[in-house]
Motif scaffolding. Structure first.
Motif, PDB file in Angstrom:
ATOM      1  N   UNK A 276       0.601  -1.254   0.158  1.00 24.93           N
ATOM      2  CA  UNK A 276      -0.011   0.048  -0.028  1.00 24.93           C
ATOM      3  C   UNK A 276       0.856   1.468  -0.005  1.00 24.93           C
ATOM      4  N   UNK A 277       2.029   1.331   0.896  1.00 24.51           N
ATOM      5  CA  UNK A 277       2.619   2.481   1.009  1.00 24.51           C
ATOM      6  C   UNK A 277       4.059   2.601   0.183  1.00 24.51           C
ATOM      7  N   UNK A 278       4.456   1.394  -0.191  1.00 29.82           N
ATOM      8  CA  UNK A 278       5.572   1.362  -0.820  1.00 29.82           C
ATOM      9  C   UNK A 278       6.845   1.640  -0.093  1.00 29.82           C
ATOM     10  N   UNK A 279       6.981   1.220   1.123  1.00 32.44           N
ATOM     11  CA  UNK A 279       7.918   1.386   2.169  1.00 32.44           C
ATOM     12  C   UNK A 279       8.196   0.096   2.757  1.00 32.44           C
ATOM     13  N   UNK A 280       9.343   0.199   3.512  1.00 33.07           N
ATOM     14  CA  UNK A 280       9.677  -0.998   4.053  1.00 33.07           C
ATOM     15  C   UNK A 280       9.268  -0.758   5.704  1.00 33.07           C
ATOM     16  N   UNK A 281       8.825  -1.984   6.285  1.00 38.87           N
ATOM     17  CA  UNK A 281       8.588  -1.852   7.687  1.00 38.87           C
ATOM     18  C   UNK A 281       9.617  -1.336   8.818  1.00 38.87           C
ATOM     19  N   UNK A 282       9.713  -0.349   9.653  1.00 42.39           N
ATOM     20  CA  UNK A 282      10.691   0.277  10.564  1.00 42.39           C
ATOM     21  C   UNK A 282      10.486  -0.751  11.875  1.00 42.39           C
ATOM     22  N   UNK A 283      11.679  -0.557  12.440  1.00 37.32           N
ATOM     23  CA  UNK A 283      11.500  -1.237  13.916  1.00 37.32           C
ATOM     24  C   UNK A 283      11.100  -0.314  14.974  1.00 37.32           C
ATOM     25  N   UNK A 284      10.780  -0.849  15.988  1.00 33.96           N
ATOM     26  CA  UNK A 284      10.583   0.068  17.050  1.00 33.96           C
ATOM     27  C   UNK A 284       9.208   0.517  17.333  1.00 33.96           C
ATOM     28  N   UNK A 285       8.199   0.095  16.617  1.00 39.50           N
ATOM     29  CA  UNK A 285       6.960   0.361  16.723  1.00 39.50           C
ATOM     30  C   UNK A 285       5.976  -0.523  17.252  1.00 39.50           C
TER      31      UNK A 285
END
Length: 218
Positions: free
Chosen positions: A20-29
């Protein structure tokens, strides 16, 4: 002051974030987000370049749900600044610098939660897109320097009046103004993040009721 969305379910599956957003999942959330918790926001980095035929680069990062302006003494202010009213975002001290600097972001969510008071008591209700896709909620972000020098990033969701919205007018106490977070259409993601957008306020509107579904008691 009435706040609208104090609880939401973040996108937690990397494949849904990418699709959907064309980004990689970040850490820390975390997935279940309340004010002061670490959620996810997507921004358009200052150094991003747009090449021929290539979409501008976006990045996702963890940040506190609740804007912490640069002048805050400590991060506890986040528990009061998780929603920014579209009518006053340009003038309220907590939000105006982020708005003026064009620090707009998208907050990816599977759903948000509101209390339905029509029965006389608050019934938690999960609100999601009817098409099953993640929501891209319009927001603003900023950075705050902690006493130890660490930079803490944070974000706030933008809200609009929903007194006449067929669905959202059912939430919160009868005497309260009805508000709704701004859920962007997927085709508007890039425009919202574009620092050159001249009048971002025109994108702040309610998503039609038929594009949403609710589940009570969630």
């Amino acid at each position: 002051m009435l706040h609208m969305c104090a609880h939401y379910e973040a996108v937690s599956k990397p494949e849904r974030m990418h699709d959907t957003f064309k980004v990689a999942m970040p850490t820390g959330a975390v997935a279940d987000v309340w004010p002061g918790y670490a959620g996810i926001f997507i921004r358009h980095p200052r150094e991003a370049q747009q090449d021929d035929g290539v979409a501008p680069w976006r990045e996702a990062m963890a940040g506190s749900f609740g804007l912490i302006p640069h002048w805050a003494k400590d991060p506890s202010l986040a528990k009061k600044t998780y929603n920014a009213r579209s009518e006053t975002v340009a003038t309220k001290p907590s939000y105006r610098d982020a708005w003026r600097l064009g620090r707009r972001c998208i907050i990816p969510a599977e759903a948000f939660y509101e209390p339905d008071w029509r029965s006389g008591r608050a019934v938690p209700t999960r609100i999601a897109r009817a098409d099953g896709k993640p929501m891209g909620i319009a927001g603003i972000w900023t950075g705050w320097r902690a006493p130890d020098g660490t930079i803490v990033r944070s974000m706030s969701m933008l809200t609009v009046n929903a007194d006449e919205h067929p669905l959202m007018r059912n939430f919160h106490r009868p005497e309260d103004e009805k508000r709704m977070v701004v859920v962007l259409e997927e085709g508007g993601f890039e425009a919202w993040l574009d620092p050159a957008l001249a009048r971002p306020e025109v994108m702040l509107e309610c998503l039609p009721a038929e594009k949403l579904i609710t589940v009570h008691g969630s």
